[in-house]
Design a protein around this motif. Structure first.
Motif, PDB file in Angstrom:
ATOM      1  N   GLN A   1       0.687   0.086 -21.592  1.00 33.63           N
ATOM      2  CA  GLN A   1       0.511   1.038 -22.690  1.00 33.63           C
ATOM      3  C   GLN A   1       0.788   2.471 -22.257  1.00 33.63           C
ATOM      4  N   GLY A   2       1.203   2.662 -21.035  1.00 38.49           N
ATOM      5  CA  GLY A   2       1.565   4.011 -20.623  1.00 38.49           C
ATOM      6  C   GLY A   2       0.562   4.687 -19.699  1.00 38.49           C
ATOM      7  N   ASP A   3      -0.543   4.002 -19.362  1.00 45.40           N
ATOM      8  CA  ASP A   3      -1.515   4.610 -18.463  1.00 45.40           C
ATOM      9  C   ASP A   3      -0.900   4.765 -17.068  1.00 45.40           C
ATOM     10  N   ILE A   4      -1.149   5.919 -16.473  1.00 47.99           N
ATOM     11  CA  ILE A   4      -0.667   6.210 -15.129  1.00 47.99           C
ATOM     12  C   ILE A   4      -1.805   6.802 -14.313  1.00 47.99           C
ATOM     13  N   PRO A   5      -1.811   6.633 -12.957  1.00 47.97           N
ATOM     14  CA  PRO A   5      -0.794   5.984 -12.143  1.00 47.97           C
ATOM     15  C   PRO A   5      -0.806   4.451 -12.287  1.00 47.97           C
ATOM     16  N   ARG A   6       0.316   3.874 -11.901  1.00 49.53           N
ATOM     17  CA  ARG A   6       0.501   2.418 -11.954  1.00 49.53           C
ATOM     18  C   ARG A   6       1.513   2.073 -10.874  1.00 49.53           C
ATOM     19  N   THR A   7       1.219   1.055 -10.106  1.00 52.63           N
ATOM     20  CA  THR A   7       2.098   0.688  -8.997  1.00 52.63           C
ATOM     21  C   THR A   7       2.476  -0.780  -9.113  1.00 52.63           C
ATOM     22  N   MET A   8       3.769  -1.055  -8.986  1.00 50.56           N
ATOM     23  CA  MET A   8       4.224  -2.447  -9.018  1.00 50.56           C
ATOM     24  C   MET A   8       4.794  -2.790  -7.650  1.00 50.56           C
ATOM     25  N   LEU A   9       4.232  -3.824  -7.054  1.00 45.53           N
ATOM     26  CA  LEU A   9       4.675  -4.280  -5.733  1.00 45.53           C
ATOM     27  C   LEU A   9       5.543  -5.513  -5.930  1.00 45.53           C
ATOM     28  N   ILE A  10       6.780  -5.435  -5.481  1.00 46.64           N
ATOM     29  CA  ILE A  10       7.714  -6.538  -5.697  1.00 46.64           C
ATOM     30  C   ILE A  10       8.102  -7.131  -4.347  1.00 46.64           C
ATOM     31  N   SER A  11       7.786  -8.397  -4.158  1.00 43.00           N
ATOM     32  CA  SER A  11       8.062  -9.053  -2.870  1.00 43.00           C
ATOM     33  C   SER A  11       9.549  -9.409  -2.750  1.00 43.00           C
ATOM     34  N   ARG A  12       9.933  -9.853  -1.567  1.00 44.53           N
ATOM     35  CA  ARG A  12      11.333 -10.271  -1.356  1.00 44.53           C
ATOM     36  C   ARG A  12      11.735 -11.374  -2.320  1.00 44.53           C
ATOM     37  N   GLU A  13      10.744 -12.212  -2.683  1.00 46.54           N
ATOM     38  CA  GLU A  13      11.028 -13.342  -3.589  1.00 46.54           C
ATOM     39  C   GLU A  13      11.010 -12.911  -5.051  1.00 46.54           C
ATOM     40  N   GLY A  14      10.631 -11.641  -5.298  1.00 48.23           N
ATOM     41  CA  GLY A  14      10.607 -11.142  -6.676  1.00 48.23           C
ATOM     42  C   GLY A  14       9.247 -11.247  -7.347  1.00 48.23           C
ATOM     43  N   THR A  15       8.221 -11.654  -6.585  1.00 47.75           N
ATOM     44  CA  THR A  15       6.883 -11.739  -7.163  1.00 47.75           C
ATOM     45  C   THR A  15       6.335 -10.325  -7.379  1.00 47.75           C
ATOM     46  N   VAL A  16       5.870 -10.066  -8.596  1.00 48.75           N
ATOM     47  CA  VAL A  16       5.390  -8.718  -8.918  1.00 48.75           C
ATOM     48  C   VAL A  16       3.860  -8.689  -8.974  1.00 48.75           C
ATOM     49  N   THR A  17       3.279  -7.767  -8.232  1.00 53.03           N
ATOM     50  CA  THR A  17       1.837  -7.519  -8.285  1.00 53.03           C
ATOM     51  C   THR A  17       1.645  -6.115  -8.843  1.00 53.03           C
ATOM     52  N   THR A  18       0.875  -6.011  -9.934  1.00 50.48           N
ATOM     53  CA  THR A  18       0.688  -4.695 -10.566  1.00 50.48           C
ATOM     54  C   THR A  18      -0.697  -4.137 -10.256  1.00 50.48           C
ATOM     55  N   ILE A  19      -0.724  -2.908  -9.802  1.00 48.13           N
ATOM     56  CA  ILE A  19      -1.995  -2.214  -9.567  1.00 48.13           C
ATOM     57  C   ILE A  19      -2.130  -1.142 -10.640  1.00 48.13           C
ATOM     58  N   GLU A  20      -3.144  -1.294 -11.488  1.00 50.02           N
ATOM     59  CA  GLU A  20      -3.382  -0.294 -12.524  1.00 50.02           C
ATOM     60  C   GLU A  20      -4.306   0.773 -11.976  1.00 50.02           C
ATOM     61  N   GLY A  21      -4.009   2.026 -12.254  1.00 50.99           N
ATOM     62  CA  GLY A  21      -4.821   3.115 -11.718  1.00 50.99           C
ATOM     63  C   GLY A  21      -4.405   3.422 -10.290  1.00 50.99           C
ATOM     64  N   SER A  22      -5.206   4.245  -9.621  1.00 55.53           N
ATOM     65  CA  SER A  22      -4.873   4.654  -8.257  1.00 55.53           C
ATOM     66  C   SER A  22      -4.922   3.445  -7.317  1.00 55.53           C
ATOM     67  N   ALA A  23      -3.907   3.313  -6.491  1.00 61.79           N
ATOM     68  CA  ALA A  23      -3.863   2.196  -5.531  1.00 61.79           C
ATOM     69  C   ALA A  23      -4.683   2.557  -4.288  1.00 61.79           C
ATOM     70  N   GLU A  24      -5.347   1.568  -3.728  1.00 62.26           N
ATOM     71  CA  GLU A  24      -6.034   1.767  -2.447  1.00 62.26           C
ATOM     72  C   GLU A  24      -4.975   1.599  -1.367  1.00 62.26           C
ATOM     73  N   MET A  25      -4.887   2.580  -0.470  1.00 66.56           N
ATOM     74  CA  MET A  25      -3.865   2.501   0.575  1.00 66.56           C
ATOM     75  C   MET A  25      -4.048   1.250   1.438  1.00 66.56           C
ATOM     76  N   ALA A  26      -5.320   0.830   1.608  1.00 65.95           N
ATOM     77  CA  ALA A  26      -5.602  -0.390   2.403  1.00 65.95           C
ATOM     78  C   ALA A  26      -4.929  -1.607   1.756  1.00 65.95           C
ATOM     79  N   ASP A  27      -4.937  -1.640   0.422  1.00 60.58           N
ATOM     80  CA  ASP A  27      -4.302  -2.763  -0.285  1.00 60.58           C
ATOM     81  C   ASP A  27      -2.782  -2.738  -0.085  1.00 60.58           C
ATOM     82  N   LEU A  28      -2.227  -1.515  -0.083  1.00 59.76           N
ATOM     83  CA  LEU A  28      -0.780  -1.398   0.126  1.00 59.76           C
ATOM     84  C   LEU A  28      -0.417  -1.829   1.549  1.00 59.76           C
ATOM     85  N   GLU A  29      -1.266  -1.438   2.505  1.00 63.31           N
ATOM     86  CA  GLU A  29      -1.046  -1.823   3.912  1.00 63.31           C
ATOM     87  C   GLU A  29      -1.068  -3.347   4.040  1.00 63.31           C
ATOM     88  N   LYS A  30      -2.037  -3.960   3.380  1.00 65.22           N
ATOM     89  CA  LYS A  30      -2.206  -5.418   3.444  1.00 65.22           C
ATOM     90  C   LYS A  30      -0.971  -6.118   2.859  1.00 65.22           C
TER      91      LYS A  30
END
Lengths: 165, 402
Positions: A127-156
């Protein structure tokens, strides 16, 4: 005279805005079809797509952290998309990206007044809420993080991409 | 001067051509850049006591007002409320506000961005001559931090009640080393039809900072506001507050436990109407753990308890921007849906005070960007008021259907 001055100020603002966009070749317009070309362009590589905007308070906090993440993880393609409504502010957008250390990533700015359509192409549920981060794996699997991302989650997530590779 | 101006125009033209080649012609939300209604991105309606439709809009960086005697088909020559191009708040949930009192006095409010950090400033003005002229807009509060998302409501006795989101208390929090989340709900009232407002006062600390408010009167002298609050654990769920009087805030009452813990700007505020029998009807958007999407609920005890949230719209069609209004034919809700190409306005009607609702029906659609759908009633008929980029402004009578 007052009216003429107002017109003059408006023109100056227009030129300043146009000049800023022209002076920022790194800031690419995000239009109809751009999302699919981003997906195609990065297929087979881990991609982090970050949607943000200059008017969004939490985005201002998160952006420098993301800049550090991008620096620490050259193996992840970091893409940013300024998803504020048009009129968008290319100069302010570029300035914030520069300060966050994200000058050299692939940076887009929404450039279609019909934002519902742009967002629908990316994710019909967004619906347009930001921030929003989409993590796309090599296989194309998309994981969406709504709101501020935790850097630890991005590291993982990043570590998982490397371990699978 | 003239030569200089011509040079600038020529430069703008060159730049414009370069931009046109680079950008799609659809790059702006606005159809054009003049202060006319056709170029408006946001338009807000109000009916006057004689049935005249009044419209306030923002276009070309200015706020203007015009009236219509034929249900929106034609409008009077606009009156420009602002005399120069301003950095008006163009956030998705911002819009100019208007109320018209029994004597025909017109009170307006709108907000601007006061700096490059997007801190806002709320201005108000009034016309005492039937919209021919407006007083010089003045800030609604002397505080120079940030105010945005103002709302206006008119009481039966002509009192104008204003509420907005205000960030003044973040200064003290910062100085004390405390984290300051969100904003605060502030309010002020005017006993002279919006010519002057009383000192601003705090109603609630810790609200979400980027969503519109809903505002109505629950009873004479008793305003009620709906807003996205920040509850424990950072859940940005909705609440209502019924004021004891126009100077005394009431309790915060949670509408539903959606559990949307998000540190973000949803840019998507709620809507509230109070039926003649006192029922509160509310609609809102959430993306919480408990529920996701648009929801409706009602309260028959001034917000102490609410009915079970009822989902609105087709989940695959991105339902957005809900609005609710109690009118002569019943309670009406509208919202937008998007099918990949077109945006439509969906409508549903309840004749039994919100117990049951008619099947949703498409009452308007457009193929480019559009303002939020709004509802307005003149006491005889409820209308959809909708500004669209492709098709201009529309006022559509809601069919009185069984």
């Amino acid at each position: 005279m007052r009216f003429r001055f107002a017109g003059f100020a408006g023109l100056v603002a227009l030129i300043a805005s146009a000049a800023a966009l022209a002076a920022s070749p790194a800031l690419k317009p995000f239009e109809r079809g751009t999302w699919q070309s981003v997906l195609r362009g990065h297929a087979g590589r881990p991609v982090l797509v970050h949607f943000w905007g200059v008017t969004c308070g939490p985005c201002k906090v998160e952006l420098p952290l993301l800049g550090q993440f991008a620096k620490d993880h050259p193996d992840v393609d970091v893409v940013t998309v300024s998803a504020d409504l048009v009129p968008n502010l290319p100069a302010a957008t570029q300035s914030m990206l520069d300060k966050a250390g994200l000058s050299s990533t692939e940076n887009f700015i929404f450039n279609d007044g019909f934002v519902e359509r742009l967002r629908f192409e990316i994710d019909p549920a967004w619906q347009g809420d930001i921030p929003r981060t989409m993590l796309i794996s090599r296989e194309g699997t998309v994981t969406t993080i709504e709101g501020s991302a935790e850097m630890a989650d991005l590291e993982k997530w990043s570590a998982q991409q490397n371990s699978k590779h | 001067m003239r030569t200089g101006l011509s040079a600038i125009i020529a430069l703008a033209f060159v730049q414009g051509t370069a931009l046109a080649q680079m950008r799609a012609p659809t790059a702006s939300e606005a159809a054009c850049e003049e202060p006319t209604l056709r170029c408006a991105t946001k338009a807000t309606p109000a009916f006057g006591p004689d049935g005249t439709l009044w419209l306030v809009w923002m276009a070309g960086g200015q706020v203007s007002v015009a009236s219509s005697q034929d249900a929106g088909r034609s409008f009077s020559a606009p009156t420009h409320v602002t005399t120069r191009r301003l950095n008006l708040d163009w956030g998705p949930d911002a819009r100019p506000k208007i109320v018209v009192d029994r004597k025909g006095g017109i009170a307006l409010a709108f907000s601007t961005f006061r700096d490059e950090a997007f801190n806002g400033e709320v201005f108000y003005t009034r016309s005492a001559d039937g919209g021919k002229s407006f007083a010089e807009p003045k800030p609604i509060t002397g505080n120079n931090e940030s105010q945005r998302f103002e709302a206006l409501a008119l009481d039966q006795d002509g009192t104008v009640f204003a509420a907005w989101l205000d960030k003044r208390n973040r200064v003290a929090a910062k100085e004390a080393g405390r984290k300051y989340e969100g904003a605060a709900l502030f309010f002020a009232s005017s006993r002279d039809g919006g010519a002057t407002y009383a000192e601003a006062a705090l109603a609630r600390e810790g609200t979400c900072e980027c969503c519109r408010l809903g505002l109505a009167f629950a009873a004479p002298g008793r305003p009620v506001a709906i807003f996205r609050n920040i509850f424990e654990g950072g859940a940005r769920d909705h609440a209502v507050m019924t004021f004891t009087d126009v100077a005394t805030p009431g309790e915060v009452r949670r509408i539903s436990n959606d559990d949307w813990q998000i540190n973000a700007c949803p840019h998507h505020g709620p809507s509230l109407t109070v039926a003649p029998n006192g029922t509160y009807h509310v609609v809102w958007y959430t993306n919480g753990k408990t529920r996701k999407g648009l929801f409706y609920a009602h309260s028959r005890d001034e917000g102490r308890s609410f009915s079970t949230p009822m989902a609105l719209g087709q989940p695959g069609r991105n339902p957005t921007r809900p609005f609710v209004l109690s009118g002569p034919a019943g309670t009406v809700m509208v919202w937008k849906e998007f099918d990949g190409e077109k945006t439509s306005v969906q409508m549903t009607l309840s004749r039994d005070d919100g117990e049951t609702w008619s099947p949703p029906k498409t009452i308007a659609s457009t193929s480019d960007t559009s303002d939020h759908p709004l509802l307005i009633s003149n006491g005889k008929q409820t209308y959809l008021s909708w500004m669209t980029k492709a098709d201009g402004y529309r006022l559509t009578a809601i069919e009185d259907q069984p």
